[in-house]
Design a protein around this motif. Sequence first.
Motif, PDB file in Angstrom:
ATOM      1  N   GLY A   1     -44.466  35.697 -16.487  1.00  0.00           N
ATOM      2  CA  GLY A   1     -44.700  36.735 -17.497  1.00  0.00           C
ATOM      3  C   GLY A   1     -43.368  36.707 -18.526  1.00  0.00           C
ATOM      4  O   GLY A   1     -43.501  37.109 -19.524  1.00  0.00           O
TER       5      GLY A   1
ATOM      6  N   SER B   1     -40.033  35.061 -20.199  1.00  0.00           N
ATOM      7  CA  SER B   1     -40.172  33.896 -21.538  1.00  0.00           C
ATOM      8  C   SER B   1     -38.961  32.745 -21.199  1.00  0.00           C
ATOM      9  O   SER B   1     -37.704  33.097 -20.807  1.00  0.00           O
ATOM     10  CB  SER B   1     -39.721  34.242 -22.505  1.00  0.00           C
ATOM     11  OG  SER B   1     -41.383  35.131 -23.219  1.00  0.00           O
TER      12      SER B   1
ATOM     13  N   ARG C   1     -49.193  29.836 -25.934  1.00  0.00           N
ATOM     14  CA  ARG C   1     -48.018  30.404 -24.581  1.00  0.00           C
ATOM     15  C   ARG C   1     -46.764  29.924 -25.208  1.00  0.00           C
ATOM     16  O   ARG C   1     -46.443  30.647 -25.847  1.00  0.00           O
ATOM     17  CB  ARG C   1     -47.955  30.731 -23.482  1.00  0.00           C
ATOM     18  CG  ARG C   1     -49.398  30.845 -22.808  1.00  0.00           C
ATOM     19  CD  ARG C   1     -49.390  30.623 -21.585  1.00  0.00           C
ATOM     20  NE  ARG C   1     -49.754  29.965 -20.821  1.00  0.00           N
ATOM     21  CZ  ARG C   1     -49.319  29.572 -20.532  1.00  0.00           C
ATOM     22  NH1 ARG C   1     -47.483  29.894 -19.910  1.00  0.00           N
ATOM     23  NH2 ARG C   1     -48.729  28.257 -19.435  1.00  0.00           N
TER      24      ARG C   1
ATOM     25  N   ASN D   1     -43.421  31.529 -23.519  1.00  0.00           N
ATOM     26  CA  ASN D   1     -44.195  33.029 -22.958  1.00  0.00           C
ATOM     27  C   ASN D   1     -45.099  32.912 -22.304  1.00  0.00           C
ATOM     28  O   ASN D   1     -45.802  32.064 -21.766  1.00  0.00           O
ATOM     29  CB  ASN D   1     -44.273  33.491 -24.444  1.00  0.00           C
ATOM     30  CG  ASN D   1     -43.362  33.688 -25.675  1.00  0.00           C
ATOM     31  OD1 ASN D   1     -41.745  33.538 -25.330  1.00  0.00           O
ATOM     32  ND2 ASN D   1     -43.349  34.091 -27.246  1.00  0.00           N
ATOM     33  N   SER D   2     -44.952  34.254 -21.463  1.00  0.00           N
ATOM     34  CA  SER D   2     -46.355  34.175 -20.825  1.00  0.00           C
ATOM     35  C   SER D   2     -46.330  33.321 -19.836  1.00  0.00           C
ATOM     36  O   SER D   2     -47.306  32.913 -19.268  1.00  0.00           O
ATOM     37  CB  SER D   2     -47.573  34.584 -20.764  1.00  0.00           C
ATOM     38  OG  SER D   2     -47.767  35.411 -22.052  1.00  0.00           O
TER      39      SER D   2
ATOM     40  N   LYS E   1     -46.503  31.156 -16.234  1.00  0.00           N
ATOM     41  CA  LYS E   1     -46.612  31.562 -15.147  1.00  0.00           C
ATOM     42  C   LYS E   1     -46.627  30.337 -13.982  1.00  0.00           C
ATOM     43  O   LYS E   1     -45.387  29.427 -14.243  1.00  0.00           O
ATOM     44  CB  LYS E   1     -48.456  30.647 -15.617  1.00  0.00           C
ATOM     45  CG  LYS E   1     -48.735  31.225 -16.033  1.00  0.00           C
ATOM     46  CD  LYS E   1     -50.065  31.119 -16.572  1.00  0.00           C
ATOM     47  CE  LYS E   1     -51.092  31.650 -17.633  1.00  0.00           C
ATOM     48  NZ  LYS E   1     -53.003  30.497 -17.695  1.00  0.00           N
TER      49      LYS E   1
END
Length: 121
Positions: free
Chosen positions: A15, A17, A67, A82-83, A85
């Motif tokens: 989650g 960055s 993302r 971003n975001s 995983k």
Amino acid sequence: QLQLVESGGGLVQPGGSLRLSCAASGATLDYYRIGWFRQAPGKEREGVSCISASGGRINYADSVEGRFTISRDKNTVYLRMNSLKAEDTAVYYCAAKMSGSRCTVGGMDYWGKGTLVTVSS
């Protein structure tokens, strides 16, 4: 001789960055298409994003669309992630190509040595 150096990698929680940078030396990037690629452990290198010399044409892999954001400013190209995983964990490379219209693993002219991104809690 164009040289590329990546930076900005590190350990980040899911989650989170990061912003990767690809700094060029030895030549101007003005006429080069730049791609970001990544290689996860035990997997083949894959394309992540590509930006044209003018910055007017940008492509993303389906897995990062929405993302990740690629941008360029003078002799540096950035990849905002971003975001993040767990499956984004990989060594990230930037590469340059003067001609052509695509960024492909086998078709780039210059490569950096990579920066490691680890997404883990």
